[in-house]
Motif scaffolding. Sequence first.
Motif, PDB file in Angstrom:
ATOM      1  N   ALA A   1      35.835  31.093  40.047  1.00 36.70           N
ATOM      2  CA  ALA A   1      36.052  31.799  38.786  1.00 36.70           C
ATOM      3  C   ALA A   1      35.652  30.939  37.599  1.00 36.70           C
ATOM      4  O   ALA A   1      35.035  31.419  36.635  1.00 36.70           O
TER       5      ALA A   1
ATOM      6  N   CYS B   1      28.085  32.667  33.169  1.00 35.02           N
ATOM      7  CA  CYS B   1      27.895  33.920  32.444  1.00 35.02           C
ATOM      8  C   CYS B   1      27.861  33.676  30.939  1.00 35.02           C
ATOM      9  O   CYS B   1      27.019  34.244  30.228  1.00 35.02           O
TER      10      CYS B   1
ATOM     11  N   ASN C   1      31.707  30.678  37.546  1.00 39.20           N
ATOM     12  CA  ASN C   1      31.120  31.945  37.099  1.00 39.20           C
ATOM     13  C   ASN C   1      31.341  32.177  35.604  1.00 39.20           C
ATOM     14  O   ASN C   1      30.472  32.717  34.912  1.00 39.20           O
ATOM     15  N   THR C   2      32.503  31.787  35.116  1.00 38.82           N
ATOM     16  CA  THR C   2      32.819  31.963  33.704  1.00 38.82           C
ATOM     17  C   THR C   2      31.803  31.245  32.828  1.00 38.82           C
ATOM     18  O   THR C   2      31.246  31.818  31.880  1.00 38.82           O
TER      19      THR C   2
ATOM     20  N   ALA D   1      35.673  37.439  37.230  1.00 46.32           N
ATOM     21  CA  ALA D   1      35.342  36.020  37.394  1.00 46.32           C
ATOM     22  C   ALA D   1      35.348  35.519  38.830  1.00 46.32           C
ATOM     23  O   ALA D   1      34.405  34.847  39.265  1.00 46.32           O
TER      24      ALA D   1
ATOM     25  N   TRP E   1      38.472  28.677  28.255  1.00 47.25           N
ATOM     26  CA  TRP E   1      38.327  29.783  29.213  1.00 47.25           C
ATOM     27  C   TRP E   1      38.371  29.282  30.653  1.00 47.25           C
ATOM     28  O   TRP E   1      38.526  30.060  31.594  1.00 47.25           O
TER      29      TRP E   1
ATOM     30  N   ASN F   1      40.380  32.011  33.014  1.00 47.92           N
ATOM     31  CA  ASN F   1      39.991  32.665  34.269  1.00 47.92           C
ATOM     32  C   ASN F   1      40.372  31.853  35.495  1.00 47.92           C
ATOM     33  O   ASN F   1      40.668  32.411  36.553  1.00 47.92           O
TER      34      ASN F   1
ATOM     35  N   ALA G   1      26.981  36.837  38.232  1.00 49.34           N
ATOM     36  CA  ALA G   1      27.398  36.283  36.945  1.00 49.34           C
ATOM     37  C   ALA G   1      26.201  36.108  36.015  1.00 49.34           C
ATOM     38  O   ALA G   1      26.312  36.313  34.799  1.00 49.34           O
TER      39      ALA G   1
ATOM     40  N   ILE H   1      32.687  38.474  31.767  1.00 47.48           N
ATOM     41  CA  ILE H   1      32.965  37.934  33.098  1.00 47.48           C
ATOM     42  C   ILE H   1      34.451  37.943  33.424  1.00 47.48           C
ATOM     43  O   ILE H   1      34.844  37.847  34.592  1.00 47.48           O
ATOM     44  N   THR H   2      35.298  38.092  32.407  1.00 47.76           N
ATOM     45  CA  THR H   2      36.743  37.956  32.615  1.00 47.76           C
ATOM     46  C   THR H   2      37.313  38.894  33.684  1.00 47.76           C
ATOM     47  O   THR H   2      38.090  38.451  34.533  1.00 47.76           O
TER      48      THR H   2
END
Length: 479
Positions: free
Chosen positions: A254, A261, A257-258, A300, A236, A240, A308, A296-297
């Motif tokens: 991004a 989360c 945050n990915t 992001a 991921w 993202n 997040a 989150i996608t």
Amino acid sequence: MAASTPDYSFLPANLIPDPANPAWMNKGDNAWQLTAATMVGLQSIPGLVILYGSIVKKKWAVNSAFMALYAFAAVLVCWVGWGYQMSFGNKFAPFLNKIDDALDQHVLLKQTFGGYKFPNATMLYFQFVFAAITLILIAGALLGRMSFYAWMAFVPLWLTFSYTIGAASIWSPNGWLNKKGLIDYSGGYVIHLSSGVAGFTAAYWVGPRETKDRERFPPNNILLMLAGAGLLWMGWTGFNGGDPYMASIDASLAVLNTHVCAATSLLTWLLLDIIFFEKPSVIGATQGMITGLVCITPAAGVVQGWAAIIMGILSGSIPWFTMMVLHKKVWLLRQVDDTMAVFHTHAVAGTLGGLLTGFFANPRLCYLFYLAENYEHYIGLAYGIHNGRASAGFKQMGIQILGVVYILVLNVVITSIICNLIRLVIPLRMSDEQLRLGDEAVHGEEAYALWGDGEKFERSVHNSVYGGDQELGAVQHKV
């Protein structure tokens, strides 16, 4: 008078443009985009192949893994043939672009759309792995009973008539929802909401697994399941991190945050399992990881780190509630056999993420992502209220809700039509014998072929390595 050739002599030798490295291309962006695309590809192959093959009963391990492998290959051929141009090519309608192939060097080596600094070939590859994983996620709802031949027909049809419409509407510069200002950073709508709704709808038409398969559904290898889940999580980063289409500071945000989360969501789901079921479930933790990644996608790179965290708490609790509580009380949810709970992990979590994006989207971060002069057009409700622009915030929330309704209706209708067309020609379900025996009846192969001297494998007429040519007689091969 002929135009003068730009003087690049002041540049280091490795940065001087040449026919293979045109002046418009940024080598760093191109390298990152290819890397990010490969990371997303690894989420599917081998990530979801391993996850699907290990989380189901042993008798469905080969079939489940093979559904993912087939979809990956089939989508690529369709994507270069017509899917990419229908999604991102020249405008035909506000929700679809013109049909064309993307196989010629004059298309593939040109600078891609939007002024991004890499060629169409890179963008095509990047967008392909997103299309492929969407179909593989749909397969998760259908494991353990859908005819493989029906699946072979479903993949190209759904890609052509559903995925391309969603992608063209939301991600294409010509798309009507794109122009309205829908924020879908990396596929909360196009991929996750679509796959969750389409998977649930297809599961309705295919029908449930055998009762004994539904009642007792132990994974055949939890450790391999975790290996697949790990590939999904770390992949991921590209999922993202690649969607700014450049190696930018927003891509860095991004990625962080990915993972924040996802970790928060996993821990939230784990705590709820401990509180209500008194056991820490690794399968539950994996579901929480997935819901966090999905939630989150769409947000992001346009939300703050603290947002997040909040999204992780909500994505670890709301889908947990719909799966563990509502699923047992709502008649429709009980009637539809969604093998991997794709509706909860992708449709519910994707919807949640889309709506929370409309609430938490930060205008400054939206500018870093869109790099558009009218970036203040993108503003979450929370910042709209804080900045005295509540009406703009409510408008953004309305657009996010509109996107949910559009994708939901699109996928229910198109998926239903496709399933009903297929069953006019091919049964959607396996035969009773195949449902009873599993992989051996469907593919002539088993996941754990521990047969002593290998005699059973050698004599299988389905063994394409040693016994596939029946006309030449059985091939005797000692292991």
